[in-house]
Write an enzyme that holds these catalytic residues in place. Sequence first.
Site, PDB file in Angstrom:
ATOM      1  N   ASP A  13       2.367   0.738  -8.879  1.00 21.44           N
ATOM      2  CA  ASP A  13       3.777   0.440  -9.173  1.00 21.44           C
ATOM      3  C   ASP A  13       4.132   0.641 -10.639  1.00 21.44           C
ATOM      4  O   ASP A  13       4.991  -0.052 -11.187  1.00 21.44           O
ATOM      5  CB  ASP A  13       4.134  -1.002  -8.743  1.00 21.44           C
ATOM      6  CG  ASP A  13       3.883  -1.223  -7.265  1.00 21.44           C
ATOM      7  OD1 ASP A  13       4.118  -0.281  -6.487  1.00 21.44           O
ATOM      8  OD2 ASP A  13       3.452  -2.323  -6.897  1.00 21.44           O
ATOM      9  N   ALA A  15       5.745   3.032 -11.777  1.00 20.00           N
ATOM     10  CA  ALA A  15       6.934   3.893 -11.770  1.00 20.00           C
ATOM     11  C   ALA A  15       6.538   5.369 -11.829  1.00 20.00           C
ATOM     12  O   ALA A  15       7.212   6.195 -12.445  1.00 20.00           O
ATOM     13  CB  ALA A  15       7.928   3.535 -12.873  1.00 20.00           C
ATOM     14  N   LYS A  16       5.461   5.679 -11.108  1.00 24.73           N
ATOM     15  CA  LYS A  16       5.016   7.072 -10.983  1.00 24.73           C
ATOM     16  C   LYS A  16       6.090   7.925 -10.323  1.00 24.73           C
ATOM     17  O   LYS A  16       6.330   9.070 -10.709  1.00 24.73           O
ATOM     18  CB  LYS A  16       3.742   7.143 -10.112  1.00 24.73           C
ATOM     19  CG  LYS A  16       2.589   6.341 -10.637  1.00 24.73           C
ATOM     20  CD  LYS A  16       1.437   6.302  -9.658  1.00 24.73           C
ATOM     21  CE  LYS A  16       1.705   5.499  -8.410  1.00 24.73           C
ATOM     22  NZ  LYS A  16       1.802   4.052  -8.588  1.00 24.73           N
ATOM     23  N   ASN A  38       0.838   2.834   2.401  1.00 29.99           N
ATOM     24  CA  ASN A  38       0.701   1.638   1.561  1.00 29.99           C
ATOM     25  C   ASN A  38       1.480   1.822   0.257  1.00 29.99           C
ATOM     26  O   ASN A  38       1.852   0.861  -0.397  1.00 29.99           O
ATOM     27  CB  ASN A  38      -0.779   1.326   1.248  1.00 29.99           C
ATOM     28  CG  ASN A  38      -1.568   2.528   0.762  1.00 29.99           C
ATOM     29  OD1 ASN A  38      -1.094   3.654   0.833  1.00 29.99           O
ATOM     30  ND2 ASN A  38      -2.770   2.301   0.281  1.00 29.99           N
ATOM     31  N   GLY A  40       4.608   2.756  -2.264  1.00 33.44           N
ATOM     32  CA  GLY A  40       6.060   2.616  -2.232  1.00 33.44           C
ATOM     33  C   GLY A  40       6.626   3.055  -3.562  1.00 33.44           C
ATOM     34  O   GLY A  40       6.347   2.447  -4.591  1.00 33.44           O
ATOM     35  N   HIS A  41       7.353   4.164  -3.560  1.00 34.13           N
ATOM     36  CA  HIS A  41       7.894   4.713  -4.803  1.00 34.13           C
ATOM     37  C   HIS A  41       9.415   4.710  -4.724  1.00 34.13           C
ATOM     38  O   HIS A  41       9.982   5.256  -3.780  1.00 34.13           O
ATOM     39  CB  HIS A  41       7.379   6.137  -5.033  1.00 34.13           C
ATOM     40  CG  HIS A  41       5.887   6.251  -4.972  1.00 34.13           C
ATOM     41  ND1 HIS A  41       5.238   7.445  -4.833  1.00 34.13           N
ATOM     42  CD2 HIS A  41       4.914   5.319  -5.029  1.00 34.13           C
ATOM     43  CE1 HIS A  41       3.935   7.238  -4.808  1.00 34.13           C
ATOM     44  NE2 HIS A  41       3.718   5.953  -4.916  1.00 34.13           N
ATOM     45  N   GLN A 226      -0.811   4.535  -5.736  1.00 33.02           N
ATOM     46  CA  GLN A 226      -1.560   3.391  -6.281  1.00 33.02           C
ATOM     47  C   GLN A 226      -1.857   3.639  -7.776  1.00 33.02           C
ATOM     48  O   GLN A 226      -1.071   4.314  -8.431  1.00 33.02           O
ATOM     49  CB  GLN A 226      -2.849   3.133  -5.486  1.00 33.02           C
ATOM     50  CG  GLN A 226      -2.591   2.586  -4.085  1.00 33.02           C
ATOM     51  CD  GLN A 226      -2.312   3.656  -3.049  1.00 33.02           C
ATOM     52  OE1 GLN A 226      -3.017   4.631  -2.948  1.00 33.02           O
ATOM     53  NE2 GLN A 226      -1.284   3.469  -2.252  1.00 33.02           N
ATOM     54  N   THR A 241      -7.838  -0.309  -3.297  1.00 35.03           N
ATOM     55  CA  THR A 241      -7.456   0.374  -2.064  1.00 35.03           C
ATOM     56  C   THR A 241      -8.641   1.253  -1.637  1.00 35.03           C
ATOM     57  O   THR A 241      -9.654   1.320  -2.354  1.00 35.03           O
ATOM     58  CB  THR A 241      -6.142   1.155  -2.245  1.00 35.03           C
ATOM     59  OG1 THR A 241      -5.685   1.572  -0.952  1.00 35.03           O
ATOM     60  CG2 THR A 241      -6.309   2.368  -3.160  1.00 35.03           C
TER      61      THR A 241
HETATM   62  P1  GDP Z   1       5.502   3.570  -8.231  1.00 35.67           P
HETATM   63  O1  GDP Z   1       4.906   3.012  -6.984  1.00 35.67           O
HETATM   64  O2  GDP Z   1       4.505   3.750  -9.311  1.00 35.67           O
HETATM   65  O3  GDP Z   1       6.323   4.817  -8.008  1.00 35.67           O
HETATM   66  O4  GDP Z   1       6.511   2.445  -8.760  1.00 35.67           O
HETATM   67  P2  GDP Z   1       7.559   1.603  -7.877  1.00 35.67           P
HETATM   68  O5  GDP Z   1       8.668   2.503  -7.474  1.00 35.67           O
HETATM   69  O6  GDP Z   1       6.857   0.844  -6.817  1.00 35.67           O
HETATM   70  O7  GDP Z   1       8.023   0.526  -8.940  1.00 35.67           O
HETATM   71  C1  GDP Z   1       8.710   0.877 -10.107  1.00 35.67           C
HETATM   72  C2  GDP Z   1      10.112   0.222 -10.064  1.00 35.67           C
HETATM   73  O8  GDP Z   1      10.667   0.232 -11.366  1.00 35.67           O
HETATM   74  C3  GDP Z   1      11.110   0.980  -9.195  1.00 35.67           C
HETATM   75  O9  GDP Z   1      11.951   0.048  -8.577  1.00 35.67           O
HETATM   76  C4  GDP Z   1      11.905   1.837 -10.191  1.00 35.67           C
HETATM   77  O10 GDP Z   1      13.222   2.116  -9.768  1.00 35.67           O
HETATM   78  C5  GDP Z   1      11.919   0.917 -11.391  1.00 35.67           C
HETATM   79  N1  GDP Z   1      11.911   1.594 -12.716  1.00 35.67           N
HETATM   80  C6  GDP Z   1      11.361   2.778 -13.045  1.00 35.67           C
HETATM   81  N2  GDP Z   1      11.440   2.968 -14.378  1.00 35.67           N
HETATM   82  C7  GDP Z   1      12.077   1.891 -14.876  1.00 35.67           C
HETATM   83  C8  GDP Z   1      12.434   1.481 -16.201  1.00 35.67           C
HETATM   84  O11 GDP Z   1      12.153   2.146 -17.183  1.00 35.67           O
HETATM   85  N3  GDP Z   1      13.088   0.285 -16.328  1.00 35.67           N
HETATM   86  C9  GDP Z   1      13.360  -0.503 -15.264  1.00 35.67           C
HETATM   87  N4  GDP Z   1      14.005  -1.648 -15.502  1.00 35.67           N
HETATM   88  N5  GDP Z   1      13.030  -0.160 -14.007  1.00 35.67           N
HETATM   89  C10 GDP Z   1      12.386   1.009 -13.818  1.00 35.67           C
HETATM   90  P1  IMO Z   2       2.087   2.479  -5.205  1.00 35.73           P
HETATM   91  O1  IMO Z   2       1.786   3.910  -4.881  1.00 35.73           O
HETATM   92  C1  IMO Z   2       0.575  -1.604  -5.743  1.00 35.73           C
HETATM   93  C2  IMO Z   2      -2.769  -2.798  -3.191  1.00 35.73           C
HETATM   94  C3  IMO Z   2      -2.489  -3.873  -2.155  1.00 35.73           C
HETATM   95  C4  IMO Z   2      -3.838  -4.561  -2.120  1.00 35.73           C
HETATM   96  C5  IMO Z   2      -4.809  -3.393  -2.284  1.00 35.73           C
HETATM   97  C6  IMO Z   2      -5.380  -2.879  -0.965  1.00 35.73           C
HETATM   98  O2  IMO Z   2       3.434   2.032  -4.838  1.00 35.73           O
HETATM   99  O3  IMO Z   2       1.713   2.186  -6.637  1.00 35.73           O
HETATM  100  P2  IMO Z   2      -4.349  -1.409   0.992  1.00 35.73           P
HETATM  101  O4  IMO Z   2      -3.223  -1.687   1.940  1.00 35.73           O
HETATM  102  O5  IMO Z   2      -4.162  -0.177   0.187  1.00 35.73           O
HETATM  103  O6  IMO Z   2      -5.690  -1.458   1.660  1.00 35.73           O
HETATM  104  O7  IMO Z   2      -4.336  -2.664  -0.016  1.00 35.73           O
HETATM  105  O8  IMO Z   2      -4.076  -2.350  -2.916  1.00 35.73           O
HETATM  106  N1  IMO Z   2      -1.869  -1.621  -3.114  1.00 35.73           N
HETATM  107  C7  IMO Z   2      -0.888  -1.393  -3.990  1.00 35.73           C
HETATM  108  N2  IMO Z   2      -0.442  -2.126  -5.041  1.00 35.73           N
HETATM  109  N3  IMO Z   2       1.137  -0.392  -5.472  1.00 35.73           N
HETATM  110  C8  IMO Z   2       0.682   0.372  -4.458  1.00 35.73           C
HETATM  111  O9  IMO Z   2       1.105   1.633  -4.245  1.00 35.73           O
HETATM  112  C9  IMO Z   2      -0.342  -0.146  -3.631  1.00 35.73           C
HETATM  113  N4  IMO Z   2      -0.985   0.320  -2.538  1.00 35.73           N
HETATM  114  C10 IMO Z   2      -1.925  -0.594  -2.239  1.00 35.73           C
HETATM  115  O10 IMO Z   2      -1.462  -4.734  -2.571  1.00 35.73           O
HETATM  116  O11 IMO Z   2      -3.983  -5.387  -3.251  1.00 35.73           O
HETATM  117 MG    MG Z   3       5.058   1.314  -5.793  1.00 40.42          MG
END
Ligand code: GDP
Ligand code: IMO
Ligand code: MG
Length: 425
Positions: A13, A15-16, A38, A40-41, A226, A241
């Site tokens: 998470d 913010a990839k 698993n 979520g982006h 991840q 994971t």
């Molecule tokens: P990922 O799994 O690495 O793609 O990250 P996620 O999407 O799960 O989590 C990143 C969250 O931060 C998302 O809700 C984005 O919309 C938000 N986000 C990304 N860049 C920024 C930033 O610079 N500032 C803030 N406040 N939110 C951001």
């Molecule tokens: P993105 O791509 C954050 C974590 C789960 C758990 C561990 C194992 O959005 O960054 P799994 O279901 O993969 O066997 O769970 O890994 N996990 C993540 N945490 N971001 C993710 O993906 C994750 N995908 C799995 O919360 O701790």
């Molecule tokens: Mg994510």
Amino acid sequence: MPVTSVVGLQWGDEAKGKIVDILTDHHDIVVRYQGGNNAGHTVVFGGVKYKLSLLPTGILRPGKVGVIAAGVVINPKGLLDEMDRLRSQGIPIAENLLISDRAHVIFPYHMAEEAVMEQARKGEAIGTTMRGIGTCYRDKIGRSHAIRMGDLYHSASYRKKVSEITATKNTILKALSPEFQPLDANAIADDYAKLAEQLAPHVVDTTRYLHQSLAAGKSVLFEGAQGSLLDIDHGSFPYVTSSNSSACGIHSGSGVPERRIEKMIGVAKAYTTRVGGGPFPTELDNEIGQHIRDVGHEYGTVTGRPRRCGWLDAVATRYGATVSGVDTLAVMLLDVLSQLDEVKICEAYELNGERSMHFPSHVEDLAQVQPVYRTLPGWKKDITQIRKVTDLPKEARAYLDAVAELVGTPVSIVSVGPDREQTMM
Ligand code: GDP
Ligand code: IMO
Ligand code: MG
């Protein structure tokens, strides 16, 4: 034409998705090579929020090809639902999506087994996303109970496999959990045959496709899911994971040798978050942690769970950057720290009275470390409208300098909000 990779350096998470979305402009093909639904982006542009789980983020851009490569585990129903959801938001998905015939398939018994195993761990549960990721990868490595996308199109052997595997799984699940209701192999085989038919136009040998594309001079962007600290071999085992979620997974997961990659971008938050169980040295179980969670909307995209929040852990992030071999750093969500009087970075760990910059290999040692912090003044200004690093408050620039120094990697991208526009390159 560039071959680039974007990989998370922390526990996911980071913010990839946002960085991949921006870089897609400069590439022809975007590849997911490990993990499954698993991930979520969240990506935001034009005031609209798009959520991606299994689909490569590049699918959002017209004219780009998204590839789900061999190292990914696929829940066909989850994938079709995600395709429908994006189509309803106006994103066309047709021949621009390619799915590897080598990718392994997640079946209902994978979710059932995961639920039983997680329950059995009680207080030591991994805190998985319950998507059957780990149990599917386990069957892939074990081979005998594995079904790949390509198998779904070999009708006779496919039905035999589903029947035999489901019978074994029913026996195991009943033994582990007496209340378990046996799964119906014929119903599963029928359901998956229908799902496979819908996905058929997309299923190809993606390894061959990627090599042909590279030979033709196309540019490729690898999208990690991840983060490096969740890597099965190099992360905070067993709280990880089940795939190589560091850059180590690119070669095995896509079939493209890593030496083809010209630029490796490591993505890190300006702080740290974690979902699920396991040690987290810089966790803030207090009002600052809650403040970061509130301002950063730190709730899981997939499961909605509150993310655990803490200061930036430069020891862990540096380790992630080293294992993944990144050239530069994208520092994300810097704006989330803007209201704090002071900000901290963990610059070392103390373990058994000794100071160290090494990330421990054993989870019990990681649980014992005491973070040693460097404290910096906060900037106390809204930075979400700033578009040039030189326009950032001097305290924010000092913070970025400290991040680069302690993580040992130059910062090339800074993000101050979720929108595409809120990015400084
Ligand atoms: P990922 O799994 O690495 O793609 O990250 P996620 O999407 O799960 O989590 C990143 C969250 O931060 C998302 O809700 C984005 O919309 C938000 N986000 C990304 N860049 C920024 C930033 O610079 N500032 C803030 N406040 N939110 C951001
Ligand atoms: P993105 O791509 C954050 C974590 C789960 C758990 C561990 C194992 O959005 O960054 P799994 O279901 O993969 O066997 O769970 O890994 N996990 C993540 N945490 N971001 C993710 O993906 C994750 N995908 C799995 O919360 O701790
Ligand atoms: Mg994510």
